[in-house]
Write a protein that holds these residues in place. Structure first.
Motif, PDB file in Angstrom:
ATOM      1  N   ILE A 271      37.768   1.699 -25.226  1.00  0.00           N
ATOM      2  CA  ILE A 271      39.407   1.184 -24.488  1.00  0.00           C
ATOM      3  C   ILE A 271      40.540   0.758 -25.830  1.00  0.00           C
ATOM      4  O   ILE A 271      39.977  -0.311 -26.329  1.00  0.00           O
ATOM      5  N   LEU A 272      41.691   0.976 -26.284  1.00  0.00           N
ATOM      6  CA  LEU A 272      42.424   0.595 -26.666  1.00  0.00           C
ATOM      7  C   LEU A 272      42.793   0.351 -26.076  1.00  0.00           C
ATOM      8  O   LEU A 272      44.151   0.583 -24.937  1.00  0.00           O
ATOM      9  N   ARG A 273      43.418  -1.292 -26.660  1.00  0.00           N
ATOM     10  CA  ARG A 273      45.295  -2.160 -25.691  1.00  0.00           C
ATOM     11  C   ARG A 273      45.733  -1.861 -26.864  1.00  0.00           C
ATOM     12  O   ARG A 273      45.609  -2.653 -28.028  1.00  0.00           O
ATOM     13  N   LYS A 274      47.129  -2.591 -26.390  1.00  0.00           N
ATOM     14  CA  LYS A 274      48.014  -2.955 -27.259  1.00  0.00           C
ATOM     15  C   LYS A 274      48.236  -1.756 -28.577  1.00  0.00           C
ATOM     16  O   LYS A 274      48.836  -2.148 -29.854  1.00  0.00           O
ATOM     17  N   PHE A 275      48.510  -0.822 -27.909  1.00  0.00           N
ATOM     18  CA  PHE A 275      49.271  -0.115 -28.876  1.00  0.00           C
ATOM     19  C   PHE A 275      50.276   0.367 -28.780  1.00  0.00           C
ATOM     20  O   PHE A 275      50.836   0.150 -27.779  1.00  0.00           O
ATOM     21  N   SER A 276      51.013   1.657 -29.928  1.00  0.00           N
ATOM     22  CA  SER A 276      52.507   1.997 -29.602  1.00  0.00           C
ATOM     23  C   SER A 276      52.046   3.944 -29.473  1.00  0.00           C
ATOM     24  O   SER A 276      51.269   4.497 -29.982  1.00  0.00           O
ATOM     25  N   LEU A 277      53.418   4.032 -28.786  1.00  0.00           N
ATOM     26  CA  LEU A 277      53.377   5.781 -28.859  1.00  0.00           C
ATOM     27  C   LEU A 277      54.815   5.935 -28.968  1.00  0.00           C
ATOM     28  O   LEU A 277      55.249   5.652 -29.104  1.00  0.00           O
ATOM     29  N   ILE A 278      54.148   6.850 -30.000  1.00  0.00           N
ATOM     30  CA  ILE A 278      55.242   7.252 -31.109  1.00  0.00           C
ATOM     31  C   ILE A 278      55.051   9.019 -31.045  1.00  0.00           C
ATOM     32  O   ILE A 278      54.299   9.303 -30.729  1.00  0.00           O
ATOM     33  N   PRO A 279      56.708   9.774 -31.219  1.00  0.00           N
ATOM     34  CA  PRO A 279      56.424  11.388 -31.563  1.00  0.00           C
ATOM     35  C   PRO A 279      56.245  12.022 -32.279  1.00  0.00           C
ATOM     36  O   PRO A 279      55.883  11.542 -33.205  1.00  0.00           O
ATOM     37  N   ASP A 280      54.944  12.909 -31.965  1.00  0.00           N
ATOM     38  CA  ASP A 280      54.324  13.519 -32.631  1.00  0.00           C
ATOM     39  C   ASP A 280      54.773  14.791 -33.415  1.00  0.00           C
ATOM     40  O   ASP A 280      55.033  16.131 -32.804  1.00  0.00           O
ATOM     41  N   VAL A 281      55.582  14.532 -34.541  1.00  0.00           N
ATOM     42  CA  VAL A 281      56.526  15.199 -35.209  1.00  0.00           C
ATOM     43  C   VAL A 281      56.103  16.250 -36.082  1.00  0.00           C
ATOM     44  O   VAL A 281      56.823  17.136 -37.055  1.00  0.00           O
ATOM     45  N   ASP A 282      54.693  16.266 -36.656  1.00  0.00           N
ATOM     46  CA  ASP A 282      54.799  16.883 -37.576  1.00  0.00           C
ATOM     47  C   ASP A 282      53.951  18.294 -38.104  1.00  0.00           C
ATOM     48  O   ASP A 282      53.878  18.111 -36.442  1.00  0.00           O
ATOM     49  N   LEU A 283      54.399  18.839 -39.224  1.00  0.00           N
ATOM     50  CA  LEU A 283      54.571  20.459 -39.232  1.00  0.00           C
ATOM     51  C   LEU A 283      53.473  20.701 -37.977  1.00  0.00           C
ATOM     52  O   LEU A 283      52.843  21.763 -37.396  1.00  0.00           O
ATOM     53  N   VAL A 284      51.736  20.753 -38.516  1.00  0.00           N
ATOM     54  CA  VAL A 284      50.375  20.663 -38.472  1.00  0.00           C
ATOM     55  C   VAL A 284      50.165  19.641 -37.392  1.00  0.00           C
ATOM     56  O   VAL A 284      49.834  18.920 -38.345  1.00  0.00           O
ATOM     57  N   ARG A 285      49.680  20.321 -36.418  1.00  0.00           N
ATOM     58  CA  ARG A 285      48.943  18.988 -35.197  1.00  0.00           C
ATOM     59  C   ARG A 285      47.569  19.202 -34.697  1.00  0.00           C
ATOM     60  O   ARG A 285      47.545  20.512 -34.357  1.00  0.00           O
ATOM     61  N   THR A 286      47.027  18.560 -34.078  1.00  0.00           N
ATOM     62  CA  THR A 286      45.441  18.560 -33.624  1.00  0.00           C
ATOM     63  C   THR A 286      45.445  19.074 -32.541  1.00  0.00           C
ATOM     64  O   THR A 286      44.326  19.605 -31.835  1.00  0.00           O
ATOM     65  N   THR A 287      45.860  18.232 -32.190  1.00  0.00           N
ATOM     66  CA  THR A 287      46.325  18.772 -30.879  1.00  0.00           C
ATOM     67  C   THR A 287      48.308  18.744 -29.972  1.00  0.00           C
ATOM     68  O   THR A 287      49.185  18.304 -30.573  1.00  0.00           O
ATOM     69  N   PRO A 288      48.528  19.956 -29.175  1.00  0.00           N
ATOM     70  CA  PRO A 288      49.468  20.297 -28.726  1.00  0.00           C
ATOM     71  C   PRO A 288      49.827  18.789 -28.028  1.00  0.00           C
ATOM     72  O   PRO A 288      51.690  18.861 -27.505  1.00  0.00           O
ATOM     73  N   HIS A 289      49.836  16.972 -27.917  1.00  0.00           N
ATOM     74  CA  HIS A 289      50.252  16.601 -27.052  1.00  0.00           C
ATOM     75  C   HIS A 289      51.619  15.612 -27.818  1.00  0.00           C
ATOM     76  O   HIS A 289      51.039  15.807 -29.467  1.00  0.00           O
ATOM     77  N   ARG A 290      52.795  15.688 -27.298  1.00  0.00           N
ATOM     78  CA  ARG A 290      54.577  15.535 -27.825  1.00  0.00           C
ATOM     79  C   ARG A 290      54.160  14.140 -28.920  1.00  0.00           C
ATOM     80  O   ARG A 290      54.767  13.942 -28.896  1.00  0.00           O
ATOM     81  N   PHE A 291      53.102  13.385 -28.053  1.00  0.00           N
ATOM     82  CA  PHE A 291      53.287  12.056 -28.719  1.00  0.00           C
ATOM     83  C   PHE A 291      51.650  11.765 -29.673  1.00  0.00           C
ATOM     84  O   PHE A 291      50.571  11.909 -29.189  1.00  0.00           O
ATOM     85  N   LYS A 292      51.580   9.972 -30.230  1.00  0.00           N
ATOM     86  CA  LYS A 292      50.538  10.123 -31.037  1.00  0.00           C
ATOM     87  C   LYS A 292      50.235   8.588 -30.939  1.00  0.00           C
ATOM     88  O   LYS A 292      51.340   8.005 -30.692  1.00  0.00           O
ATOM     89  N   ILE A 293      48.571   8.227 -31.095  1.00  0.00           N
ATOM     90  CA  ILE A 293      48.873   6.622 -31.433  1.00  0.00           C
ATOM     91  C   ILE A 293      49.580   6.307 -31.861  1.00  0.00           C
ATOM     92  O   ILE A 293      48.665   6.540 -32.900  1.00  0.00           O
ATOM     93  N   LYS A 294      49.115   4.893 -31.884  1.00  0.00           N
ATOM     94  CA  LYS A 294      49.700   4.080 -33.358  1.00  0.00           C
ATOM     95  C   LYS A 294      49.112   3.194 -32.857  1.00  0.00           C
ATOM     96  O   LYS A 294      49.738   2.199 -32.494  1.00  0.00           O
TER      97      LYS A 294
END
Length: 456
Positions: A271-294
């Motif tokens: 379980i992850l708590r207290k993280f932020s979500l930011i847009p995943d704008v990298d050209l190559v991504r491991t998933t199609p999800h438009r956000f990534k956890i920071k």
């Protein structure tokens, strides 16, 4: 522009059923079911929304250009908002997303605020197949169908260019619980999505949902209707999606790696708590999800010891889709196939560098007998070649996780993403033994000479 995005504190809202153009000052509490871009003569370059209130009433909202760029930055699907200071207009047109008599129209005085949730319901209201056959359905409204896919055609492109997404077509038949069937056809990006999501569930009992599709009546009567996808509204849901999981990428800045690295063990549930979500704008991504956890310095990691699951959450790509250019080359894919034509490992000089690197080439063949050329580099190449060389089985199955698609010399090669991809040779996973036995039966006789040459 007076629109703003703040927390909501007002609790009295109007139902969609009460909206009409003669009154102003409406204030609604909504969930966004669908977000899409429009390109018609009224809202060219605009943003469309399908909204639902806490009573289950649905209504379409339109945001015309140039307001699109403002609202598209924070209005997301499956999120809750309050909206006030908007116009109510007639729900006209040949095709309607909802059965409401009206639509909501944003203007530069419209105020949108983040709001609390009122339901986790998906608000899926399916149309019975019998209502379509009996002619009770008004074809000006888009519908939702629930059933299982019993047969399908190949994915085709009516153009000569595989890169033209709008040219793709995919036909299939869906069946309800009463064994009634409807023939369906998907266009463009929806065709590709249907092909990818349905290929493993055709003929099974897995339930599929077609949301916001169009009914067309043919000349020979209602019993021969066709269901077509209708951009930009249509999408699909598949019951087995949970088996593959929803994947999202997480990033940890260098100063926090030492702290979190011992806590993040592959294969464990957390379980992850207290993280932020930011847009995943990298050209190559491991998933199609438009956000990534920071991760941040306040992020908490807790173990879920009571959660057990046998799934490894693979999402294997179809080799033919990769060779024809259907697969998105900027999204990493999972591959599985029989190893063939393994070359000797080589030490080559990197382009633009004096450093040497290990490289190995080989082929993977899937059960449709489509062949892909694979190129591995670095420690990944060494590890694969070592595991393959000591393996004495007649058939060797290789799984590559998060492979990057690279076009080279008019061919589609696959190389691993350094630091992310994972190579598994004859992994002890469900399905690998069955796949090895299938290939052994297909090959007919053991390749003794190959085994001896490999061990020499």
């Amino acid at each position: 522009m007076s629109s703003r995005f703040t927390s909501s504190s007002i609790e009295r809202y109007n139902d969609f059923s009460r909206l009409n153009p003669a009154i102003v000052g409406w204030h609604v509490h909504v969930k966004v079911l669908r977000r899409f871009h429009t390109d018609d003569y009224i809202s060219k370059g605009g943003l469309g929304l399908l909204l639902v209130d806490d009573k289950g009433n649905q209504i379409e909202a339109l945001i015309c250009s140039p307001l699109t760029s403002h609202y598209s930055t924070f209005i997301e699907e499956d999120e809750f908002y309050t909206i006030m200071n908007f116009r109510v207009v007639e729900n006209s047109g040949f095709t309607k997303l909802t059965r409401s008599d009206f639509k909501i129209m944003f203007y530069d005085g419209t105020i949108v605020k983040e709001a609390s949730s009122f339901s986790q319901d998906d608000y899926i209201v399916a149309t019975p197949f019998g209502a379509i056959f009996n002619g009770y359905h008004d074809t000006s409204y888009l519908i939702t169908l629930i059933g299982r896919v019993v047969e399908s055609s190949d994915l085709t492109n009516v153009t000569d260019e595989p890169s033209v997404i709008g040219g793709y077509r995919y036909s299939f038949t869906i069946e309800d619980q009463e064994k009634k069937t409807l023939k369906c056809c998907a266009y463009g990006g929806v065709a590709i999505e249907c092909h990818d999501r349905f290929k493993n569930v055709i003929g099974t009992d897995v339930t599929c949902v077609l949301r916001w599709w169009k009914v067309y009546q043919l000349l020979d009567g209602w019993r021969h209707v066709r269901i077509y996808s209708h951009p930009p509204y249509s999408n699909i849901l598949v019951q087995s999606d949970a088996d593959n999981g929803t994947k999202i990428r997480a990033v940890i800045r260098e100063s926090l790696v030492t702290r979190f690295s011992p806590l993040l063990i592959e294969g464990l549930w957390i379980i992850l708590r207290k993280f932020s979500l930011i847009p995943d704008v990298d050209l190559v991504r491991t998933t199609p999800h438009r956000f990534k956890i920071k991760f941040s310095s306040d992020t908490c990691v807790e173990y879920l010891n009571y959660l057990a699951c046998d799934y490894d959450y693979f999402n294997f790509a179809r080799f033919r889709d990769i060779r024809t250019g259907i697969s998105n080359p900027y999204i990493c894919v999972d591959l599985v196939g029989k190893v063939d034509n393994v070359n000797d490992i080589q030490l080559v000089q990197m382009v633009g560098s004096s450093k040497d690197i290990f490289v190995v080439y080989f082929d993977l063949i899937d059960t449709e007998h489509t062949r892909l050329s694979i190129r591995l580099t670095g420690e990944t190449a060494v590890r694969f070649h070592r595991q393959w060389k000591v393996n004495t089985d007649d058939v060797v199955i290789c799984i590559i996780r998060f492979a990057k698609i690279v076009a080279t010399s008019n061919r589609m090669w696959h190389c691993t993403n350094i630091g992310c991809s994972k190579i598994m040779v004859d992994a002890p996973l469900p399905g690998v033994v069955e796949l090895k036995e299938w290939w052994a039966d297909y090959c007919g006789s053991p390749r003794t000479g190959v085994k001896e040459a490999r061990l020499a």
